[in-house]
Design a protein around this motif. Structure first.
Motif, PDB file in Angstrom:
ATOM      1  N   HIS A   1       0.829  -1.202   0.000  1.00 60.17           N
ATOM      2  CA  HIS A   1       0.000   0.000   0.000  1.00 60.17           C
ATOM      3  C   HIS A   1       0.868   1.259   0.000  1.00 60.17           C
ATOM      4  O   HIS A   1       0.901   2.034   0.963  1.00 60.17           O
ATOM      5  N   GLY A   2       1.586   1.444  -1.113  1.00 62.92           N
ATOM      6  CA  GLY A   2       2.452   2.614  -1.244  1.00 62.92           C
ATOM      7  C   GLY A   2       3.861   2.417  -0.735  1.00 62.92           C
ATOM      8  O   GLY A   2       4.699   3.310  -0.886  1.00 62.92           O
ATOM      9  N   ASP A   3       4.158   1.261  -0.136  1.00 60.40           N
ATOM     10  CA  ASP A   3       5.512   1.017   0.363  1.00 60.40           C
ATOM     11  C   ASP A   3       6.348   0.383  -0.746  1.00 60.40           C
ATOM     12  O   ASP A   3       6.626  -0.805  -0.754  1.00 60.40           O
ATOM     13  N   TRP A   4       6.738   1.233  -1.677  1.00 60.16           N
ATOM     14  CA  TRP A   4       7.431   0.814  -2.882  1.00 60.16           C
ATOM     15  C   TRP A   4       8.880   1.268  -2.841  1.00 60.16           C
ATOM     16  O   TRP A   4       9.281   2.096  -2.000  1.00 60.16           O
ATOM     17  N   ALA A   5       9.670   0.751  -3.767  1.00 59.13           N
ATOM     18  CA  ALA A   5      11.074   1.148  -3.876  1.00 59.13           C
ATOM     19  C   ALA A   5      11.178   2.628  -4.218  1.00 59.13           C
ATOM     20  O   ALA A   5      10.279   3.212  -4.847  1.00 59.13           O
ATOM     21  N   ASN A   6      12.280   3.243  -3.808  1.00 56.92           N
ATOM     22  CA  ASN A   6      12.481   4.675  -4.069  1.00 56.92           C
ATOM     23  C   ASN A   6      12.400   5.001  -5.556  1.00 56.92           C
ATOM     24  O   ASN A   6      11.882   6.052  -5.944  1.00 56.92           O
ATOM     25  N   VAL A   7      12.914   4.077  -6.387  1.00 59.75           N
ATOM     26  CA  VAL A   7      12.870   4.340  -7.825  1.00 59.75           C
ATOM     27  C   VAL A   7      11.431   4.403  -8.322  1.00 59.75           C
ATOM     28  O   VAL A   7      11.107   5.191  -9.230  1.00 59.75           O
ATOM     29  N   ASP A   8      10.545   3.626  -7.708  1.00 58.52           N
ATOM     30  CA  ASP A   8       9.129   3.666  -8.089  1.00 58.52           C
ATOM     31  C   ASP A   8       8.458   4.943  -7.598  1.00 58.52           C
ATOM     32  O   ASP A   8       7.622   5.534  -8.306  1.00 58.52           O
ATOM     33  N   ILE A   9       8.811   5.371  -6.394  1.00 60.63           N
ATOM     34  CA  ILE A   9       8.268   6.639  -5.877  1.00 60.63           C
ATOM     35  C   ILE A   9       8.692   7.797  -6.782  1.00 60.63           C
ATOM     36  O   ILE A   9       7.876   8.682  -7.107  1.00 60.63           O
ATOM     37  N   GLU A  10       9.947   7.789  -7.209  1.00 53.25           N
ATOM     38  CA  GLU A  10      10.424   8.858  -8.091  1.00 53.25           C
ATOM     39  C   GLU A  10       9.732   8.782  -9.451  1.00 53.25           C
ATOM     40  O   GLU A  10       9.428   9.814 -10.063  1.00 53.25           O
ATOM     41  N   ASP A  11       9.488   7.563  -9.930  1.00 51.16           N
ATOM     42  CA  ASP A  11       8.757   7.406 -11.187  1.00 51.16           C
ATOM     43  C   ASP A  11       7.338   7.957 -11.054  1.00 51.16           C
ATOM     44  O   ASP A  11       6.831   8.631 -11.965  1.00 51.16           O
ATOM     45  N   MET A  12       6.704   7.682  -9.915  1.00 52.40           N
ATOM     46  CA  MET A  12       5.370   8.209  -9.668  1.00 52.40           C
ATOM     47  C   MET A  12       5.373   9.739  -9.707  1.00 52.40           C
ATOM     48  O   MET A  12       4.522  10.360 -10.372  1.00 52.40           O
ATOM     49  N   LYS A  13       6.319  10.350  -9.016  1.00 52.29           N
ATOM     50  CA  LYS A  13       6.405  11.808  -9.012  1.00 52.29           C
ATOM     51  C   LYS A  13       6.588  12.356 -10.429  1.00 52.29           C
ATOM     52  O   LYS A  13       5.953  13.347 -10.817  1.00 52.29           O
ATOM     53  N   ALA A  14       7.462  11.710 -11.192  1.00 46.92           N
ATOM     54  CA  ALA A  14       7.744  12.192 -12.544  1.00 46.92           C
ATOM     55  C   ALA A  14       6.513  12.094 -13.434  1.00 46.92           C
ATOM     56  O   ALA A  14       6.257  12.986 -14.258  1.00 46.92           O
ATOM     57  N   GLN A  15       5.737  11.024 -13.277  1.00 42.79           N
ATOM     58  CA  GLN A  15       4.532  10.884 -14.087  1.00 42.79           C
ATOM     59  C   GLN A  15       3.466  11.923 -13.706  1.00 42.79           C
ATOM     60  O   GLN A  15       2.799  12.488 -14.576  1.00 42.79           O
ATOM     61  N   ILE A  16       3.311  12.149 -12.415  1.00 40.57           N
ATOM     62  CA  ILE A  16       2.389  13.202 -11.979  1.00 40.57           C
ATOM     63  C   ILE A  16       2.822  14.543 -12.562  1.00 40.57           C
ATOM     64  O   ILE A  16       2.009  15.320 -13.073  1.00 40.57           O
ATOM     65  N   SER A  17       4.112  14.812 -12.496  1.00 42.48           N
ATOM     66  CA  SER A  17       4.650  16.066 -13.015  1.00 42.48           C
ATOM     67  C   SER A  17       4.366  16.221 -14.509  1.00 42.48           C
ATOM     68  O   SER A  17       3.977  17.301 -14.975  1.00 42.48           O
ATOM     69  N   ALA A  18       4.530  15.125 -15.266  1.00 42.90           N
ATOM     70  CA  ALA A  18       4.270  15.185 -16.705  1.00 42.90           C
ATOM     71  C   ALA A  18       2.794  15.465 -16.984  1.00 42.90           C
ATOM     72  O   ALA A  18       2.459  16.217 -17.916  1.00 42.90           O
ATOM     73  N   TYR A  19       1.897  14.887 -16.172  1.00 42.79           N
ATOM     74  CA  TYR A  19       0.464  15.160 -16.337  1.00 42.79           C
ATOM     75  C   TYR A  19       0.149  16.619 -16.003  1.00 42.79           C
ATOM     76  O   TYR A  19      -0.692  17.237 -16.655  1.00 42.79           O
ATOM     77  N   VAL A  20       0.794  17.157 -14.979  1.00 41.54           N
ATOM     78  CA  VAL A  20       0.605  18.574 -14.652  1.00 41.54           C
ATOM     79  C   VAL A  20       1.052  19.437 -15.816  1.00 41.54           C
ATOM     80  O   VAL A  20       0.362  20.402 -16.192  1.00 41.54           O
ATOM     81  N   ASP A  21       2.197  19.108 -16.416  1.00 40.07           N
ATOM     82  CA  ASP A  21       2.672  19.869 -17.567  1.00 40.07           C
ATOM     83  C   ASP A  21       1.683  19.828 -18.727  1.00 40.07           C
ATOM     84  O   ASP A  21       1.517  20.792 -19.458  1.00 40.07           O
ATOM     85  N   THR A  22       1.007  18.688 -18.863  1.00 36.50           N
ATOM     86  CA  THR A  22       0.092  18.508 -19.997  1.00 36.50           C
ATOM     87  C   THR A  22      -1.287  19.101 -19.736  1.00 36.50           C
ATOM     88  O   THR A  22      -1.833  19.817 -20.598  1.00 36.50           O
ATOM     89  N   TYR A  23      -1.841  18.827 -18.568  1.00 35.85           N
ATOM     90  CA  TYR A  23      -3.248  19.157 -18.313  1.00 35.85           C
ATOM     91  C   TYR A  23      -3.451  20.350 -17.372  1.00 35.85           C
ATOM     92  O   TYR A  23      -4.587  20.815 -17.235  1.00 35.85           O
ATOM     93  N   LEU A  24      -2.382  20.811 -16.746  1.00 33.63           N
ATOM     94  CA  LEU A  24      -2.494  22.002 -15.882  1.00 33.63           C
ATOM     95  C   LEU A  24      -1.335  22.945 -16.216  1.00 33.63           C
ATOM     96  O   LEU A  24      -0.687  23.508 -15.355  1.00 33.63           O
ATOM     97  N   GLU A  25      -1.125  23.091 -17.497  1.00 36.30           N
ATOM     98  CA  GLU A  25       0.001  23.881 -17.993  1.00 36.30           C
ATOM     99  C   GLU A  25      -0.162  25.347 -17.607  1.00 36.30           C
ATOM    100  O   GLU A  25      -1.264  25.916 -17.659  1.00 36.30           O
ATOM    101  N   VAL A  26       0.955  25.955 -17.243  1.00 36.61           N
ATOM    102  CA  VAL A  26       0.984  27.387 -16.938  1.00 36.61           C
ATOM    103  C   VAL A  26       1.495  28.123 -18.156  1.00 36.61           C
ATOM    104  O   VAL A  26       2.589  27.844 -18.673  1.00 36.61           O
ATOM    105  N   ASP A  27       0.714  29.070 -18.641  1.00 38.20           N
ATOM    106  CA  ASP A  27       1.107  29.879 -19.798  1.00 38.20           C
ATOM    107  C   ASP A  27       1.886  31.086 -19.323  1.00 38.20           C
ATOM    108  O   ASP A  27       1.353  31.964 -18.638  1.00 38.20           O
ATOM    109  N   ASN A  28       3.161  31.116 -19.662  1.00 39.09           N
ATOM    110  CA  ASN A  28       4.003  32.232 -19.228  1.00 39.09           C
ATOM    111  C   ASN A  28       4.000  33.351 -20.278  1.00 39.09           C
ATOM    112  O   ASN A  28       3.719  33.132 -21.423  1.00 39.09           O
TER     113      ASN A  28
END
Length: 290
Positions: free
Chosen positions: A263-290
């Motif tokens: 239940h979320g107790d995953w390897a650090n590499v998986d946690i970092e992968d999760m963060k990176a995927q969330i970040s990519a979705y934010v870039d795509t679907y919650l993009e900030v227009d500068n």
């Protein structure tokens, strides 16, 4: 001649025809600095608080909001449990605002449902009403863990009638209470009854179905990231695949990630992968227009 010019200048100043000050100059506004507001109240209950992190140079035209929703079985947990994501979000998304929320935890007198969905709604409504004061654009990503993921999914799929939520990050969220994993547990009917305010639903409501995000997916649901463990003792992998299929059927953009562990107790590499995927979705679907 010089005396005449002096007299004219003197009369002009006296009667307002000539200004020697810079009060009327249109000086550019100073850029806003980053600000943090902790334990902001959004309701009458002492638990209805959130932490707000506002970036520098924010504006109502571009500064969208990432909302973090903690887990804890709807009866426990605290917004501090999601603090580990804040430094990463600030680094990776410095132009977004961050809101880390608490909601009223369920107890014998206070059912979870629908109250916790309505708490999230109250947060979003408050931020929306204060958008000019806060200098934010009220479009949101919901990132929830466990019970917080369930609350986030339910809010987007059933309560977000104005389509302010643009993506959901689901970290080990229960998505289908009709799953035999739950329904065949002899204690489950008592557990779900304790979590539900029966007065808020029509008589005869199938609570297991109506509170299952996988059964509430529609064409209006937001893009959704799913993160589950293949040996989770609390949320079966079948919940992940059921939600994944529902999103497929409604043609909602989504990605299912299955990691080794519980239940979320995953390897650090998986946690970092999760963060990176969330970040990519934010870039795509919650993009900030500068």
């Amino acid at each position: 001649m010089k005396k005449l010019l002096v007299i004219i200048l003197f009369l002009g100043i006296q009667f307002g025809y000539v200004s020697c000050s810079k009060d009327n100059d249109s000086s550019p506004e100073q850029p806003l600095t980053a600000e943090t507001f902790l334990n902001v109240s959004y309701g009458n209950n002492a638990q209805e608080k959130y932490d707000l992190y506002l970036p520098e140079n924010r504006s109502t035209e571009k500064t969208k909001v990432i909302v973090l929703v903690h887990g804890g079985g709807w009866t426990g947990g605290d917004k501090a449990d999601m603090d580990f994501l804040i430094p990463y979000i600030k680094l990776r998304h410095p132009d977004h605002a961050i809101v880390n929320i608490n909601y009223v935890l369920a107890d014998i007198n206070t059912p979870a449902f629908p109250n916790q969905f309505l708490d999230l709604d109250a947060v979003i409504n408050k931020l929306t009403s204060e958008k000019d004061e806060l200098h934010i654009l009220p479009e949101f990503a919901l990132i929830g863990a466990s019970a917080g993921a369930h609350i986030s999914l339910m809010y987007d799929y059933a309560y977000d009638t104005d389509d302010q939520v643009k993506l959901v990050g689901d970290i080990v969220g229960p998505s289908d209470f009709t799953d035999p994993f739950y329904s065949e547990n002899p204690d489950f009917p008592f557990l779900i009854a304790a979590l539900v305010d029966e007065n808020a639903y029509p008589p005869g409501t199938n609570y297991a179905a109506v509170l299952s995000p996988a059964l509430r997916v529609s064409n209006n649901s937001s893009p959704t990231l799913l993160f589950y463990g293949n040996a989770d003792p609390l949320v079966p992998l079948s919940n992940a695949t059921t939600l994944n299929s529902a999103l497929d059927n409604s043609q909602i953009d989504h990605t299912l990630n299955i990691y080794e562990g519980g239940h979320g107790d995953w390897a650090n590499v998986d946690i970092e992968d999760m963060k990176a995927q969330i970040s990519a979705y934010v870039d795509t679907y919650l993009e900030v227009d500068n």
